[in-house]
Design a protein around this motif. Structure first.
Motif, short mmCIF file in Angstrom:
data_model
loop_
_atom_site.label_atom_id
_atom_site.label_comp_id
_atom_site.label_asym_id
_atom_site.label_seq_id
_atom_site.Cartn_x
_atom_site.Cartn_y
_atom_site.Cartn_z
N PHE A 38 35.66 68.42 116.58
CA PHE A 38 34.41 69.17 116.59
C PHE A 38 34.19 69.80 115.21
CE2 PHE A 38 35.80 69.64 121.09
CZ PHE A 38 34.77 68.93 121.68
N ILE A 39 32.92 70.01 114.88
CA ILE A 39 32.61 70.65 113.61
C ILE A 39 31.32 71.46 113.76
CG2 ILE A 39 31.28 68.69 112.71
CD1 ILE A 39 32.62 69.33 109.96
N ASN A 40 31.25 72.57 113.04
CA ASN A 40 30.03 73.38 112.99
C ASN A 40 30.03 74.19 111.71
OD1 ASN A 40 32.09 75.12 114.68
ND2 ASN A 40 30.61 76.58 113.86
N TYR A 49 30.31 77.71 104.96
CA TYR A 49 31.51 76.92 105.23
C TYR A 49 31.41 76.18 106.56
CZ TYR A 49 34.10 79.27 101.47
OH TYR A 49 34.53 79.74 100.26
N SER A 50 32.00 74.99 106.58
CA SER A 50 32.15 74.26 107.83
C SER A 50 33.46 74.68 108.50
CB SER A 50 32.17 72.75 107.57
OG SER A 50 30.97 72.31 106.96
N THR A 51 33.51 74.56 109.82
CA THR A 51 34.76 74.76 110.54
C THR A 51 35.08 73.48 111.30
OG1 THR A 51 33.85 75.54 112.65
CG2 THR A 51 34.09 77.17 110.90
N ILE A 52 36.37 73.23 111.52
CA ILE A 52 36.78 71.99 112.17
C ILE A 52 37.85 72.30 113.21
CG2 ILE A 52 38.54 71.49 110.42
CD1 ILE A 52 37.85 68.50 110.76
N SER A 53 37.83 71.53 114.29
CA SER A 53 38.81 71.71 115.36
C SER A 53 40.04 70.86 115.12
CB SER A 53 38.20 71.32 116.71
OG SER A 53 38.05 69.90 116.80
N GLN A 54 41.07 71.11 115.92
CA GLN A 54 42.22 70.21 115.96
C GLN A 54 41.74 68.86 116.51
OE1 GLN A 54 45.36 72.00 118.32
NE2 GLN A 54 44.73 74.04 117.67
N TYR A 60 27.82 79.91 110.27
CA TYR A 60 26.68 80.73 110.65
C TYR A 60 26.01 80.27 111.93
CZ TYR A 60 23.91 76.91 108.68
OH TYR A 60 23.37 75.68 108.42
N SER A 61 26.39 79.12 112.47
CA SER A 61 25.63 78.52 113.57
C SER A 61 26.50 78.14 114.75
CB SER A 61 24.90 77.27 113.06
OG SER A 61 24.31 76.57 114.12
N PRO A 62 26.04 78.40 115.98
CA PRO A 62 26.78 77.96 117.17
C PRO A 62 26.59 76.48 117.48
CG PRO A 62 24.79 79.10 117.83
CD PRO A 62 24.86 79.21 116.33
N ILE A 63 25.61 75.82 116.80
CA ILE A 63 25.38 74.41 117.05
C ILE A 63 26.63 73.62 116.65
CG2 ILE A 63 24.00 72.40 116.42
CD1 ILE A 63 21.66 74.27 115.96
N THR A 64 27.14 72.82 117.57
CA THR A 64 28.43 72.15 117.37
C THR A 64 28.27 70.65 117.57
OG1 THR A 64 29.57 74.11 118.19
CG2 THR A 64 30.84 72.07 118.11
N TYR A 65 28.94 69.89 116.72
CA TYR A 65 28.89 68.44 116.78
C TYR A 65 30.29 67.88 117.02
CZ TYR A 65 24.27 68.97 114.70
OH TYR A 65 22.97 69.33 114.46
N GLN A 66 30.33 66.71 117.64
CA GLN A 66 31.60 66.03 117.90
C GLN A 66 31.63 64.71 117.14
OE1 GLN A 66 32.41 65.18 122.02
NE2 GLN A 66 34.47 64.41 121.62
N ASN A 115 28.77 58.32 113.53
CA ASN A 115 27.77 59.30 113.90
C ASN A 115 28.43 60.55 114.46
OD1 ASN A 115 25.53 57.64 113.24
ND2 ASN A 115 25.83 56.51 115.15
N LEU A 116 27.67 61.65 114.45
CA LEU A 116 28.11 62.91 115.03
C LEU A 116 27.20 63.23 116.21
CD1 LEU A 116 28.67 64.72 111.67
CD2 LEU A 116 30.46 64.31 113.34
N HIS A 117 27.81 63.55 117.33
CA HIS A 117 27.08 63.80 118.56
C HIS A 117 26.98 65.30 118.82
CE1 HIS A 117 25.76 63.47 122.67
NE2 HIS A 117 26.85 64.06 123.12
#
Length: 371
Positions: free
Chosen positions: A228-230, A216-221, A233-239, A246-248
């Motif tokens: 943000f999204i990640n 599953y993906s998680t998403i921020s407010q 299973y992974s601490p790698i986070t994109y904005q 693009n996602l940074h």
């Protein structure tokens, strides 16, 4: 070099060595948690824990929940500690709304409610504004998926781009993940168009795609059009940046605390022993936070999920991890939190928590304060 120049030379070395940003990071590390309890008396229709919720971020902060027992939206005032409103949803007729999987309060005229395939938009008086059917829209595209919302990926609306982020769920009986498929899309409510974003499964899934619900993906407010999204299973986070396709990458990890599991039938020990990384949230202009549900040793004779402990991670404005707090055991679950007004709000809903009462809705207000 004369003596005066020599003094200037060493003075410059001293000034450069005293990096202000390093001093700032040292200062911010001296943090502690200020935890304030919130107890709200609930009536015979209310519940002491809610999985689907949002909030109304005004002077009197309101915790807004979906009650699946009464099929209603409930507004709890966190200042007065009372139920201020309950909207009973209809199951049949022109204003019918199915079982609610996602809920987002934008303003009194726009409350977004997701029931499978349908985005319902109502106001606080329960006048229905729109209900686009996403399944019908997806049929017009080459990519086929089911829009999915749950406690990992909550429903949000981004007014700057008039869009709702969707989690693209590709169902497979063997729980496999396809790395070439986009994991999220944006649904533009102004033109009813769906645009996939270039967000794919991150390493270490490139060689093995059987992970059960850990995919599953998680998403921020959203904030200022960004989010943000990640992957869980992974601490790698994109904005996601406003007006960008693009996602940074903002948080990278040299080591991912994740155990590969090639047998989908063994999903339970895999999930118990793995860390779950919740979404990164913006606490204020210089601080970001997220929770990690720590892996623990699997024992087939007990519910390992109840043993997993919660850690709060604190990041600075450059996304450097500066502090970790281990929270009280048997108190909270991973998914029952949100950020508002520079504070963290957590439901007290762990099944082993002795404070739980069927007559009260209990939360903790957590504030980061400098020592």
């Amino acid at each position: 070099m004369n003596f005066t120049k020599l003094k200037i030379f060493y003075a410059l070395i001293f000034i450069l060595a005293c990096n202000p940003s390093e001093e700032k990071k040292e200062d911010i590390k001296e943090l502690k948690l200020k935890i304030s309890p919130i107890a709200i008396e609930i009536d015979t229709l209310g519940k002491y824990s809610y999985e689907v919720f949002t909030f109304k971020n005004q002077e009197n902060l309101k915790f807004i929940t979906y009650n699946n027992t009464t099929h209603s939206i409930e507004f709890y005032d966190l200042k007065s500690k009372k139920l201020s409103k309950r909207i009973f949803l209809e199951a049949d007729g022109p204003k019918a709304i199915g079982n609610v999987q996602g809920l987002y309060y934008h303003n009194q005229d726009s409350i977004f409610i997701y029931s499978r395939g349908i985005i319902n938009i109502i106001n606080e008086s329960y006048s229905k504004e729109a209900n686009p059917n996403l399944f019908s829209l997806i049929e017009n595209y080459d990519f086929k998926f089911e829009p999915f919302f749950n406690h990992h990926f909550r429903l949000y609306y981004i007014p700057e781009i008039k869009s709702i982020p969707l989690s693209n769920k590709y169902f497979d009986p063997q729980l496999k993940i396809s790395p070439e498929k986009e994991q999220i899309s944006l649904f533009d409510i102004s033109n009813f168009k769906i645009k996939p974003l270039p967000y794919f499964q991150t390493e270490p899934t490139a060689s093995d795609f059987e992970y059960g619900f850990l995919n599953y993906s998680t998403i921020s407010q959203p904030f200022n059009g960004n989010f943000f999204i990640n992957q869980v299973y992974s601490p790698i986070t994109y904005q996601f940046l406003l007006n960008s396709e693009n996602l940074h990458e903002v948080i990278n990890a040299n080591k991912i605390h994740h155990k590969k599991n090639k047998n989908p039938e063994n999903w339970e020990p895999h999930a118990v022993e793995s860390n779950f990384y919740n979404q990164l949230e913006k606490l204020n202009d210089s601080t970001f936070v997220r929770f990690v549900w720590n892996g623990t040793e699997y024992n087939p004779k007990e519910n390992g999920f109840l043993k997993k402990e919660l850690t709060l991670q604190v990041f600075d404005e450059d996304f450097n991890l500066i502090k970790e707090f281990n929270l009280a055991k048997n108190t909270y679950y991973l998914y029952s939190w949100f950020v508002a007004q520079s504070k963290i709000y957590l439901q007290i809903d762990h099944p082993k928590n002795l404070e739980i009462s069927e007559s009260k809705l209990l939360l903790h207000e957590i504030e980061l304060v400098s020592i």
